[in-house]
Design a protein around this motif. Structure first.
Motif, PDB file in Angstrom:
ATOM      1  N   MET A   1       0.880  -0.939  -0.104  1.00 59.08           N
ATOM      2  CA  MET A   1       0.291   0.065  -0.385  1.00 59.08           C
ATOM      3  C   MET A   1       0.418   1.479  -0.170  1.00 59.08           C
ATOM      4  O   MET A   1       2.066   1.626   0.628  1.00 59.08           O
ATOM      5  N   ALA A   2       1.267   1.949  -0.705  1.00 58.00           N
ATOM      6  CA  ALA A   2       1.349   3.143  -1.131  1.00 58.00           C
ATOM      7  C   ALA A   2       1.283   4.380   0.462  1.00 58.00           C
ATOM      8  O   ALA A   2      -0.238   4.338   0.710  1.00 58.00           O
ATOM      9  N   ALA A   3       1.578   5.180   0.255  1.00 59.12           N
ATOM     10  CA  ALA A   3       1.515   5.844   1.732  1.00 59.12           C
ATOM     11  C   ALA A   3       0.028   7.406   0.730  1.00 59.12           C
ATOM     12  O   ALA A   3      -0.587   6.764  -0.006  1.00 59.12           O
ATOM     13  N   ASN A   6      -2.457  13.083   0.759  1.00 62.13           N
ATOM     14  CA  ASN A   6      -1.988  14.553   1.716  1.00 62.13           C
ATOM     15  C   ASN A   6      -0.740  13.885   1.736  1.00 62.13           C
ATOM     16  O   ASN A   6      -0.577  14.862   2.855  1.00 62.13           O
ATOM     17  N   GLU A   7       0.085  13.184   1.668  1.00 60.30           N
ATOM     18  CA  GLU A   7       0.599  12.995   3.125  1.00 60.30           C
ATOM     19  C   GLU A   7       3.133  13.198   1.871  1.00 60.30           C
ATOM     20  O   GLU A   7       2.639  12.064   1.059  1.00 60.30           O
ATOM     21  N   SER A   8       3.604  13.313   2.691  1.00 52.70           N
ATOM     22  CA  SER A   8       5.181  13.142   1.749  1.00 52.70           C
ATOM     23  C   SER A   8       5.942  13.030   2.685  1.00 52.70           C
ATOM     24  O   SER A   8       6.346  13.339   4.331  1.00 52.70           O
ATOM     25  N   ALA A   9       7.246  12.957   2.662  1.00 53.90           N
ATOM     26  CA  ALA A   9       8.613  13.054   3.093  1.00 53.90           C
ATOM     27  C   ALA A   9       8.435  14.236   4.129  1.00 53.90           C
ATOM     28  O   ALA A   9       8.998  14.136   5.040  1.00 53.90           O
ATOM     29  N   SER A  10       8.142  15.000   3.908  1.00 52.36           N
ATOM     30  CA  SER A  10       8.894  16.376   4.575  1.00 52.36           C
ATOM     31  C   SER A  10       6.928  16.479   5.339  1.00 52.36           C
ATOM     32  O   SER A  10       7.824  18.032   6.743  1.00 52.36           O
ATOM     33  N   GLN A  11       6.828  15.414   5.666  1.00 53.90           N
ATOM     34  CA  GLN A  11       6.031  15.426   6.830  1.00 53.90           C
ATOM     35  C   GLN A  11       6.003  14.834   8.025  1.00 53.90           C
ATOM     36  O   GLN A  11       5.805  14.103   8.739  1.00 53.90           O
ATOM     37  N   TYR A  12       7.226  13.770   7.734  1.00 58.51           N
ATOM     38  CA  TYR A  12       7.677  13.030   8.752  1.00 58.51           C
ATOM     39  C   TYR A  12       8.995  13.743   9.155  1.00 58.51           C
ATOM     40  O   TYR A  12       9.991  14.478   8.546  1.00 58.51           O
ATOM     41  N   ALA A 131      42.666  -1.688  12.722  1.00 58.73           N
ATOM     42  CA  ALA A 131      41.588  -2.320  13.145  1.00 58.73           C
ATOM     43  C   ALA A 131      40.442  -1.650  12.846  1.00 58.73           C
ATOM     44  O   ALA A 131      40.427  -0.987  13.299  1.00 58.73           O
ATOM     45  N   PRO A 132      39.324  -2.320  12.284  1.00 56.43           N
ATOM     46  CA  PRO A 132      37.907  -1.507  11.676  1.00 56.43           C
ATOM     47  C   PRO A 132      37.634  -1.845  13.015  1.00 56.43           C
ATOM     48  O   PRO A 132      37.032  -2.520  13.746  1.00 56.43           O
ATOM     49  N   VAL A 133      36.035  -0.620  12.337  1.00 58.09           N
ATOM     50  CA  VAL A 133      34.896  -0.594  13.914  1.00 58.09           C
ATOM     51  C   VAL A 133      33.464  -1.146  13.292  1.00 58.09           C
ATOM     52  O   VAL A 133      32.934  -1.000  12.779  1.00 58.09           O
ATOM     53  N   TYR A 134      33.948  -2.341  14.028  1.00 63.56           N
ATOM     54  CA  TYR A 134      32.441  -2.889  13.443  1.00 63.56           C
ATOM     55  C   TYR A 134      30.898  -3.032  13.886  1.00 63.56           C
ATOM     56  O   TYR A 134      30.872  -2.550  15.074  1.00 63.56           O
ATOM     57  N   PHE A 135      30.282  -2.603  13.195  1.00 67.89           N
ATOM     58  CA  PHE A 135      28.681  -1.828  13.210  1.00 67.89           C
ATOM     59  C   PHE A 135      27.692  -3.450  12.318  1.00 67.89           C
ATOM     60  O   PHE A 135      28.299  -3.734  11.189  1.00 67.89           O
ATOM     61  N   GLN A 136      26.722  -3.187  13.323  1.00 70.27           N
ATOM     62  CA  GLN A 136      25.878  -3.819  12.142  1.00 70.27           C
ATOM     63  C   GLN A 136      24.186  -2.831  12.223  1.00 70.27           C
ATOM     64  O   GLN A 136      23.530  -3.156  13.467  1.00 70.27           O
ATOM     65  N   MET A 137      23.842  -3.445  11.026  1.00 71.21           N
ATOM     66  CA  MET A 137      21.635  -2.636  11.151  1.00 71.21           C
ATOM     67  C   MET A 137      21.080  -3.642  10.868  1.00 71.21           C
ATOM     68  O   MET A 137      21.353  -4.663  10.301  1.00 71.21           O
ATOM     69  N   SER A 138      20.089  -3.448  12.137  1.00 68.39           N
ATOM     70  CA  SER A 138      19.184  -4.383  11.540  1.00 68.39           C
ATOM     71  C   SER A 138      18.013  -4.072  10.813  1.00 68.39           C
ATOM     72  O   SER A 138      17.945  -2.794  11.154  1.00 68.39           O
ATOM     73  N   ALA A 139      17.114  -4.610  10.138  1.00 67.41           N
ATOM     74  CA  ALA A 139      16.805  -4.604   8.981  1.00 67.41           C
ATOM     75  C   ALA A 139      15.259  -3.457   9.462  1.00 67.41           C
ATOM     76  O   ALA A 139      15.171  -2.803  10.166  1.00 67.41           O
ATOM     77  N   VAL A 140      14.691  -2.035   7.792  1.00 65.49           N
ATOM     78  CA  VAL A 140      14.287  -1.042   8.283  1.00 65.49           C
ATOM     79  C   VAL A 140      13.119  -2.222   7.371  1.00 65.49           C
ATOM     80  O   VAL A 140      12.639  -2.560   7.480  1.00 65.49           O
ATOM     81  N   TYR A 141      12.136  -1.606   9.163  1.00 65.77           N
ATOM     82  CA  TYR A 141      10.641  -1.938   8.309  1.00 65.77           C
ATOM     83  C   TYR A 141       9.419   0.027   8.663  1.00 65.77           C
ATOM     84  O   TYR A 141      10.062   0.423   9.453  1.00 65.77           O
ATOM     85  N   THR A 142       8.675  -0.105   7.688  1.00 68.03           N
ATOM     86  CA  THR A 142       7.736   0.752   7.360  1.00 68.03           C
ATOM     87  C   THR A 142       6.742   0.507   7.180  1.00 68.03           C
ATOM     88  O   THR A 142       6.384  -0.194   6.456  1.00 68.03           O
ATOM     89  N   LEU A 143       5.963   0.944   8.211  1.00 66.48           N
ATOM     90  CA  LEU A 143       4.331   0.515   8.173  1.00 66.48           C
ATOM     91  C   LEU A 143       3.399   0.677   6.753  1.00 66.48           C
ATOM     92  O   LEU A 143       3.972   1.688   5.859  1.00 66.48           O
ATOM     93  N   PRO A 144       2.946  -0.351   6.181  1.00 67.81           N
ATOM     94  CA  PRO A 144       2.392   0.185   4.929  1.00 67.81           C
ATOM     95  C   PRO A 144       2.141   1.346   4.688  1.00 67.81           C
ATOM     96  O   PRO A 144       2.005   2.057   3.717  1.00 67.81           O
ATOM     97  N   THR A 145       1.604   2.068   5.552  1.00 63.94           N
ATOM     98  CA  THR A 145       0.360   3.058   5.687  1.00 63.94           C
ATOM     99  C   THR A 145       1.034   4.397   5.084  1.00 63.94           C
ATOM    100  O   THR A 145       1.558   5.305   4.361  1.00 63.94           O
ATOM    101  N   ARG A 147       5.010   4.365   3.815  1.00 65.47           N
ATOM    102  CA  ARG A 147       5.964   3.701   2.510  1.00 65.47           C
ATOM    103  C   ARG A 147       5.128   4.365   0.948  1.00 65.47           C
ATOM    104  O   ARG A 147       4.507   4.908   0.924  1.00 65.47           O
ATOM    105  N   GLY A 148       6.757   4.100   0.629  1.00 66.92           N
ATOM    106  CA  GLY A 148       6.418   5.332  -0.832  1.00 66.92           C
ATOM    107  C   GLY A 148       6.672   6.755  -0.933  1.00 66.92           C
ATOM    108  O   GLY A 148       6.737   7.915  -1.584  1.00 66.92           O
ATOM    109  N   CYS A 149       7.439   7.018   0.822  1.00 65.33           N
ATOM    110  CA  CYS A 149       8.228   8.183   1.334  1.00 65.33           C
ATOM    111  C   CYS A 149       9.237   8.571   0.733  1.00 65.33           C
ATOM    112  O   CYS A 149       9.977   9.512   1.569  1.00 65.33           O
ATOM    113  N   GLY A 150      10.235   7.346   0.630  1.00 63.93           N
ATOM    114  CA  GLY A 150      11.400   6.876   0.991  1.00 63.93           C
ATOM    115  C   GLY A 150      12.454   6.994   2.592  1.00 63.93           C
ATOM    116  O   GLY A 150      13.235   7.128   2.707  1.00 63.93           O
ATOM    117  N   LEU A 151      11.475   6.814   3.469  1.00 60.82           N
ATOM    118  CA  LEU A 151      11.721   6.225   4.769  1.00 60.82           C
ATOM    119  C   LEU A 151      12.870   5.925   4.917  1.00 60.82           C
ATOM    120  O   LEU A 151      13.707   5.607   5.794  1.00 60.82           O
TER     121      LEU A 151
END
Length: 227
Positions: A1-3, A6-12, A131-145, A147-151
Motif C-alpha cells: 500500500m502506498a503512502a 496527502n502525506e509526503s516525506a516532509s511530513q515525517y 582495525a575496523p570499527v564493526y557495526f551492524q544495522m538491523s533491517a529497516v521496517y516501514t508501516l504499509p501506510t 511507504r513510498g515516501c523514502g523513509l
C-alpha cells in the motif's frame, strides 16, 4: 500500500530515541506499539514473533533502549509523533561476526574487542592500517501506510552516517553490514541505493531461527559508501 496521498516525506522526521526519562517513556508509548503492530503486519519480515514480544514486561522493553551498544532510529509523523518506520544500529561489535539477530553477538561492553588504542597519539593518519570499527544495522521496517515516501532510505542514511562518524572520530575504517533475505529484492535494491553491496564470494547462508524454530536463507550486505 502506498503512502496516503496527502502525506509526503516532509511530513515525517528522522530521530534517534534518546536514553533518558523522556526517551524511555516515548519508547514504551510509541515504539512498543509500533513494534508489535509490525510483527503482526509482516511476521515473515522479522526474526522474532508477536506472541513472544507481547509477553515482554516493561523492564525487558527498556533493556533494549538502554543497551549501550544500540541506537534506535525512527521516522515519526511530525503532527502526531507516531512512529511509522525504524531501524537500529548495533555496535561497535567486539568482532566481525554478522548475525541475523545482531543483539545475540553483543558479548562485550563498549570498547571491548577493540584491537587498537583509539587514544593513541600516533602521527600516522592511515586508517587502513588500523582495525575496523564493526557495526551492524538491523533491517529497516516501514508501516504499509507510510511507504513510498523514502523513509527507508532516510533511516539507512541516518544510521550509516552515525556509524561513519563513529569510525572517523577514531580514525579507523568502518565495517558496517546488514542481513537480508535473498528473495527480498525490494530491500536489496534500497540498500544498494544507499551504498551497500554483496560480497560476490559469499553464498547465501541457511540460518536456524531458534525463536521461530525455522531455517531461513540470508545474505550479508556491506556498506561501501559508493552507491
Amino acid at each position: 500500500m502506498a503512502a496516503d496521498t496527502n502525506e509526503s516525506a516532509s511530513q515525517y522526521k528522522i530521530i534517534v530515541i534518546p536514553v533518558d526519562d523522556d526517551g524511555c517513556r516515548f519508547y514504551l508509548e510509541q515504539y512498543r506499539p509500533f513494534r508489535l503492530a509490525s510483527l503482526q503486519q509482516d511476521p515473515q519480515a522479522f526474526g522474532s514473533t508477536y506472541e513472544r514480544e507481547i509477553a515482554f514486561d516493561e523492564e525487558t522493553w527498556l533493556g533494549r533502549i538502554k543497551n549501550p551498544l544500540a541506537k534506535t532510529f525512527v521516522a515519526v509523523r511530525t503532527h502526531s509523533n507516531q512512529i511509522v518506520a525504524s531501524t537500529s544500529l548495533i555496535g561497535p561489535l567486539p568482532n566481525a561476526t554478522v548475525s541475523s539477530n545482531p543483539y545475540q553477538v553483543i558479548t562485550a561492553a563498549p570498547g571491548e574487542g577493540d584491537t587498537k588504542d583509539t587514544n593513541s597519539n600516533s602521527d600516522s593518519d592511515d586508517s587502513a592500517n588500523k582495525a575496523p570499527v564493526y557495526f551492524q544495522m538491523s533491517a529497516v521496517y516501514t508501516l504499509p501506510t507510510a511507504r513510498g515516501c523514502g523513509l527507508a532510505k532516510a533511516l539507512i542514511k541516518a544510521a550509516t552516517g552515525e556509524a561513519c562518524d563513529r569510525a572517523h572520530s577514531q580514525r579507523r575504517p568502518l565495517a558496517l553490514s546488514v542481513v537480508v533475505y535473498p528473495d527480498n529484492a525490494a530491500a536489496i535494491s534500497v540498500y544498494e541505493r544507499c551504498g551497500f553491496a554483496r560480497n560476490p564470494e559469499e553464498e547465501p547462508e541457511l540460518v536456524v531461527n531458534e525463536v521461530k524454530k525455522t531455517s531461513e536463507w540470508t545474505v550479508n550486505m556491506y556498506y561501501s559508501g559508493e552507491p
